[in-house]
Write a protein that holds these residues in place. Structure first.
Motif, short mmCIF file in Angstrom:
data_model
loop_
_atom_site.label_atom_id
_atom_site.label_comp_id
_atom_site.label_asym_id
_atom_site.label_seq_id
_atom_site.Cartn_x
_atom_site.Cartn_y
_atom_site.Cartn_z
N LEU A 124 -32.52 -55.96 2.61
CA LEU A 124 -33.45 -57.04 2.28
C LEU A 124 -33.21 -57.55 0.86
CD1 LEU A 124 -35.88 -58.76 3.11
CD2 LEU A 124 -37.37 -56.97 2.24
N LEU A 125 -32.90 -56.66 -0.06
CA LEU A 125 -32.64 -57.07 -1.45
C LEU A 125 -31.32 -57.81 -1.57
CD1 LEU A 125 -33.80 -53.87 -3.38
CD2 LEU A 125 -35.00 -56.06 -3.20
N ARG A 126 -30.37 -57.51 -0.70
CA ARG A 126 -29.06 -58.15 -0.78
C ARG A 126 -29.01 -59.51 -0.10
NH1 ARG A 126 -25.50 -52.86 0.98
NH2 ARG A 126 -25.44 -51.81 -1.08
N VAL A 127 -29.91 -59.78 0.82
CA VAL A 127 -29.82 -60.99 1.62
C VAL A 127 -30.04 -62.24 0.77
CG1 VAL A 127 -32.26 -61.06 2.28
CG2 VAL A 127 -30.54 -62.01 3.82
N ARG A 128 -29.32 -63.31 1.07
CA ARG A 128 -29.43 -64.57 0.31
C ARG A 128 -30.48 -65.46 0.97
NH1 ARG A 128 -23.36 -66.34 -1.67
NH2 ARG A 128 -22.84 -64.35 -2.69
N ILE A 129 -31.71 -65.21 0.61
CA ILE A 129 -32.82 -65.97 1.20
C ILE A 129 -32.88 -67.38 0.63
CG2 ILE A 129 -35.33 -66.04 1.50
CD1 ILE A 129 -35.36 -63.00 1.23
N ILE A 130 -32.71 -67.50 -0.67
CA ILE A 130 -32.94 -68.78 -1.33
C ILE A 130 -31.93 -68.94 -2.46
CG2 ILE A 130 -34.65 -67.80 -2.93
CD1 ILE A 130 -36.22 -70.45 -2.62
N THR A 131 -31.44 -70.16 -2.66
CA THR A 131 -30.44 -70.44 -3.68
C THR A 131 -30.89 -71.63 -4.52
OG1 THR A 131 -29.18 -71.79 -2.11
CG2 THR A 131 -28.53 -69.48 -2.34
N LEU A 132 -29.99 -72.12 -5.37
CA LEU A 132 -30.35 -73.16 -6.33
C LEU A 132 -30.89 -74.41 -5.66
CD1 LEU A 132 -30.34 -74.35 -9.22
CD2 LEU A 132 -27.96 -75.01 -8.83
N VAL A 142 -47.37 -67.81 -4.67
CA VAL A 142 -47.10 -66.37 -4.82
C VAL A 142 -45.77 -66.02 -4.16
CG1 VAL A 142 -47.94 -64.05 -4.31
CG2 VAL A 142 -49.57 -65.86 -4.93
N VAL A 143 -45.52 -66.59 -2.98
CA VAL A 143 -44.27 -66.33 -2.28
C VAL A 143 -43.08 -66.83 -3.10
CG1 VAL A 143 -42.91 -66.93 -0.23
CG2 VAL A 143 -45.34 -66.36 0.00
N ILE A 144 -43.23 -68.00 -3.72
CA ILE A 144 -42.13 -68.55 -4.53
C ILE A 144 -41.82 -67.63 -5.71
CG2 ILE A 144 -41.46 -70.46 -6.04
CD1 ILE A 144 -42.91 -72.34 -4.13
N TRP A 145 -42.85 -67.06 -6.34
CA TRP A 145 -42.61 -66.12 -7.45
C TRP A 145 -41.89 -64.87 -6.96
CZ3 TRP A 145 -42.14 -66.84 -12.31
CH2 TRP A 145 -42.84 -67.86 -12.96
N PHE A 146 -42.24 -64.38 -5.78
CA PHE A 146 -41.51 -63.24 -5.22
C PHE A 146 -40.04 -63.61 -4.97
CE2 PHE A 146 -45.63 -61.23 -4.07
CZ PHE A 146 -45.34 -59.95 -4.52
N LEU A 147 -39.81 -64.84 -4.52
CA LEU A 147 -38.44 -65.29 -4.30
C LEU A 147 -37.68 -65.41 -5.63
CD1 LEU A 147 -38.99 -68.01 -1.55
CD2 LEU A 147 -38.00 -65.72 -1.26
N VAL A 148 -38.39 -65.81 -6.71
CA VAL A 148 -37.75 -65.86 -8.03
C VAL A 148 -37.29 -64.47 -8.44
CG1 VAL A 148 -38.20 -66.27 -10.49
CG2 VAL A 148 -38.97 -67.93 -8.80
N LEU A 149 -38.15 -63.47 -8.27
CA LEU A 149 -37.77 -62.10 -8.63
C LEU A 149 -36.62 -61.60 -7.74
CD1 LEU A 149 -41.30 -60.52 -9.20
CD2 LEU A 149 -39.69 -61.39 -10.91
N HIS A 150 -36.67 -61.98 -6.46
CA HIS A 150 -35.58 -61.60 -5.55
C HIS A 150 -34.27 -62.24 -6.01
CE1 HIS A 150 -33.12 -61.60 -1.87
NE2 HIS A 150 -33.81 -60.52 -1.53
N SER A 151 -34.32 -63.50 -6.41
CA SER A 151 -33.11 -64.17 -6.90
C SER A 151 -32.58 -63.51 -8.16
CB SER A 151 -33.41 -65.65 -7.17
OG SER A 151 -33.80 -66.32 -5.99
N ALA A 152 -33.50 -63.08 -9.05
CA ALA A 152 -33.08 -62.46 -10.30
C ALA A 152 -32.30 -61.17 -10.04
CB ALA A 152 -34.30 -62.18 -11.17
N VAL A 181 -37.17 -73.62 3.88
CA VAL A 181 -36.41 -72.42 3.52
C VAL A 181 -36.02 -71.64 4.78
CG1 VAL A 181 -36.46 -70.24 2.25
CG2 VAL A 181 -37.50 -72.29 1.26
N GLY A 182 -36.96 -71.53 5.73
CA GLY A 182 -36.70 -70.77 6.94
C GLY A 182 -35.61 -71.38 7.80
N VAL A 183 -35.66 -72.69 7.98
CA VAL A 183 -34.65 -73.35 8.80
C VAL A 183 -33.27 -73.24 8.15
CG1 VAL A 183 -33.86 -75.61 9.61
CG2 VAL A 183 -36.23 -74.92 9.97
N ASP A 184 -33.22 -73.38 6.83
CA ASP A 184 -31.93 -73.28 6.15
C ASP A 184 -31.37 -71.86 6.23
OD1 ASP A 184 -30.24 -75.19 4.81
OD2 ASP A 184 -30.35 -73.89 3.06
N TYR A 185 -32.26 -70.86 6.26
CA TYR A 185 -31.78 -69.48 6.36
C TYR A 185 -31.14 -69.19 7.72
CZ TYR A 185 -31.71 -64.41 6.25
OH TYR A 185 -31.30 -63.10 6.30
#
Length: 441
Positions: free
Chosen positions: A141-149, A319-329, A35-39
Motif C-alpha cells: 500500500l505504501l509503494r503503490v502510486r495512488i496520486i501524482t503531480l 483530510v483524505v488529500i492530506w493523507f495522500l500528501v503524506l503518502h506521496s512524501a 483520482v479513482g478512475v485514473d488509478y
C-alpha cells in the motif's frame, strides 16, 4: 393550569440550500472519482479508457451548463487582471527554474554524476527498516502510486471551478490567483536554494540515462571547484587565502550553436552537437533535473493543493488529500526522487507561504467586514438619531451600512456573458494542457 406549548415545526429546507449541499457533496465525489478512475490505469487500462472520457465530458458539460447561472461574474471580471498577472509571474519563474535546473545538471559534467555518491538519508534508512517489520500488505500500500503531480494540479482546478456551484467562496479566479502567486514565490525560493549549493542525486545513474551532456566540468567548475574538490590540504589552503590559486591552463572547447540574442544561455545550458538549433527545444529536455533539488517541487504543489482544499472547502475529502500528501512524501523518499529533507522543507514552506498570501483571497466574508466597518463609522450618528427619534435618519444610515457590503456592479450583461464564455474556454484549454504536459510528472 398552563397549556402545553405547541410543537414548533421545522421549516423545510430552502431549494437553494438543497442545491448547494448537493453541489458540495458532488465536489467531493467528483474529486474522488477523478483520482479513482485514473488509478484504474494500474488495474484495468481498458476500463479506465472508457470511464475517463465520460468523466471529463460530464465535468465539462456540468461547468458549461452552470456558467450562465453563476451570480458572481462581476467579481470574476474584477479578479481577472490579478489572475493574468499571477499567471505571467508564475510562467516567468518556471522558465527561470527550468534554466537553473539545466545549469546545475550540466555544470559539473557527466563524470561527476557517475562518481559522486548520494548523501546519507536517515529517512530512507527508516523506510527500509520498516520494510523488514511491517506486513507485506502495508508495504504494498505504501509503494503503490495512488496520486501524482498532475492529480494535485487537477484537484485544484476542480476546486477553483467549484465556485460556479457555490461550493467555495468566489471568485474562483481569486483563489486561482492566490495559488499561482504562491506557486511562483515558492518556485523562485526553490530555485535560489538549489542554485546556492549543488547536491548529488539520490539516483547516480539519472544524468547518464536522461541527458546528453559533456563529460567534463565547465570552465567555471574547472577553476573554482575541481582543484579543491577532494584534497584536504588544498581545501585548507583556499580557505586561508580566500582566493583561487590553482593554475588551470586549458579548458576543453565547448560547442557553441547560433542562438542569436539568446547566445548568453550557451554557457549556462551547455549544449552539444546534435541538440538542435533551438535553445527552447534544449530547455524542454531539462525535465526534473538530475541533481537533488532542494526542496521538492512535487511536494510543494501537493501541499498547496491540500492547503487550498482545507481552507476553501474542508470536510472529509480535505483530510483524505492530506493523507495522500503524506503518502506521496514517503514515496518520493522511498523511490529516491528526493532526500527526506526536501520533502520536509517543502511541507512547511508550502504551509507558511499559503498562510502568508491570505491577503489575495480568503474565505473570510469581506462584505460582512465592510458592513461592520461602516457600522462602526456611523455608530455615534445612529445613537443620536435614535435619541432624537429620527426614523428617516436611522433608515438612511442603515441603508449606507447595507450598501457598504455590496460589491459595485458596473458591467453590462453582454460584457459579463462574453467574459464568462471566454474564461471558461480559456481555463478548459489550460486544463487540457496541464493534463498533457504533466502526465509524466
Amino acid at each position: 393550569m398552563s397549556r402545553p406549548k405547541a410543537e414548533r415545526r421545522t421549516p423545510p429546507p430552502r431549494p437553494a440550500a438543497c442545491r448547494r449541499s448537493l453541489a458540495v457533496g458532488g465536489l467531493s465525489l467528483a474529486a474522488a472519482a477523478y483520482v479513482g478512475v485514473d488509478y484504474l490505469s494500474h488495474l484495468s487500462p481498458s476500463l479506465r479508457g472508457r470511464l475517463q472520457p465520460a468523466l471529463w465530458a460530464t465535468l465539462a458539460l456540468a461547468t458549461a451548463a452552470r456558467a450562465p447561472f453563476y451570480r458572481r461574474w462581476d467579481a470574476e471580471i474584477r479578479a481577472a487582471p490579478q489572475f493574468l498577472a499571477a499567471l505571467i509571474f508564475m510562467l516567468a519563474t518556471l522558465l527561470c527554474e527550468a534554466i537553473s535546473v539545466r545549469f546545475v545538471s550540466t555544470v559539473l559534467g557527466l563524470q561527476w554524476h557517475r562518481s559522486t555518491a548520494p548523501l546519507p538519508d536517515t529517512g530512507q534508512w527508516l523506510l527500509l527498516a520498516l520494510n523488514e517489520r511491517l506486513p507485506q500488505t502495508v508495504i504494498r500500500l505504501l509503494r503503490v502510486r495512488i496520486i501524482t503531480l498532475h492529480h494535485y494540479l487537477m484537484l485544484f482546478i476542480m476546486l477553483g471551478f467549484s465556485a460556479l456551484f457555490d461550493c467555495i467562496k468566489g471568485p474562483g479566479l481569486g483563489i486561482g490567483t492566490r495559488y499561482m502567486f504562491t506557486m511562483a514565490v515558492g518556485r523562485f525560493l526553490r530555485t535560489i536554494t538549489f542554485l546556492a549549493t549543488i547536491l548529488p542525486s539520490a539516483r547516480p545513474w539519472c544524468a547518464e540515462a536522461r541527458y546528453r551532456i559533456p563529460d567534463h566540468p565547465h570552465a567555471w567548475a574547472h577553476k573554482y571547484y575541481a582543484p579543491y574538490a577532494s584534497d584536504p590540504r588544498a581545501i585548507r589552503r583556499v580557505i586561508v587565502s580566500d582566493m583561487p590559486y590553482a593554475a588551470v591552463k586549458d579548458y576543453t572547447v565547448e560547442y557553441r550553436p547560433e542562438w542569436g540574442q539568446m547566445s548568453f544561455l550557451i554557457d549556462i545550458l551547455r549544449p552539444i552537437a546534435g541538440d538542435g538549433s533551438s535553445w527552447y527545444h534544449l530547455l524542454k529536455k531539462a525535465s526534473g533535473g538530475c541533481n537533488d533539488l532542494m526542496y521538492s517541487g512535487h511536494m510543494f504543489v501537493a501541499v498547496l493543493t491540500a492547503m487550498a482544499w482545507t481552507e476553501a472547502y474542508g470536510g472529509w475529502i480535505s483530510v483524505v488529500i492530506w493523507f495522500l500528501v503524506l503518502h506521496s512524501a514517503q514515496r518520493e523518499i522511498r523511490e529516491r526522487h528526493h532526500y527526506s529533507v526536501d520533502c520536509i522543507v517543502a511541507i512547511y514552506v508550502g504551509i507558511l507561504l499559503w498562510r502568508m498570501t491570505g491577503f489575495i483571497w480568503s474565505t473570510r466574508d469581506s462584505d460582512r467586514a465592510r458592513r461592520l466597518a461602516k457600522l462602526d463609522e456611523v455608530q455615534n450618528k445612529l445613537f443620536r438619531a435614535a435619541k432624537d427619534s429620527d426614523m428617516d435618519e436611522i433608515k438612511g444610515l442603515l441603508k449606507e451600512v447595507e450598501l457598504a457590503g455590496q460589491a459595485k456592479k458596473a458591467f453590462s450583461q453582454r460584457v459579463i456573458l462574453s467574459f464568462a464564455a471566454s474564461m471558461v474556454i480559456f481555463i478548459l484549454l489550460v486544463v487540457l494542457l496541464t493534463f498533457t504536459l504533466t502526465r509524466d510528472g
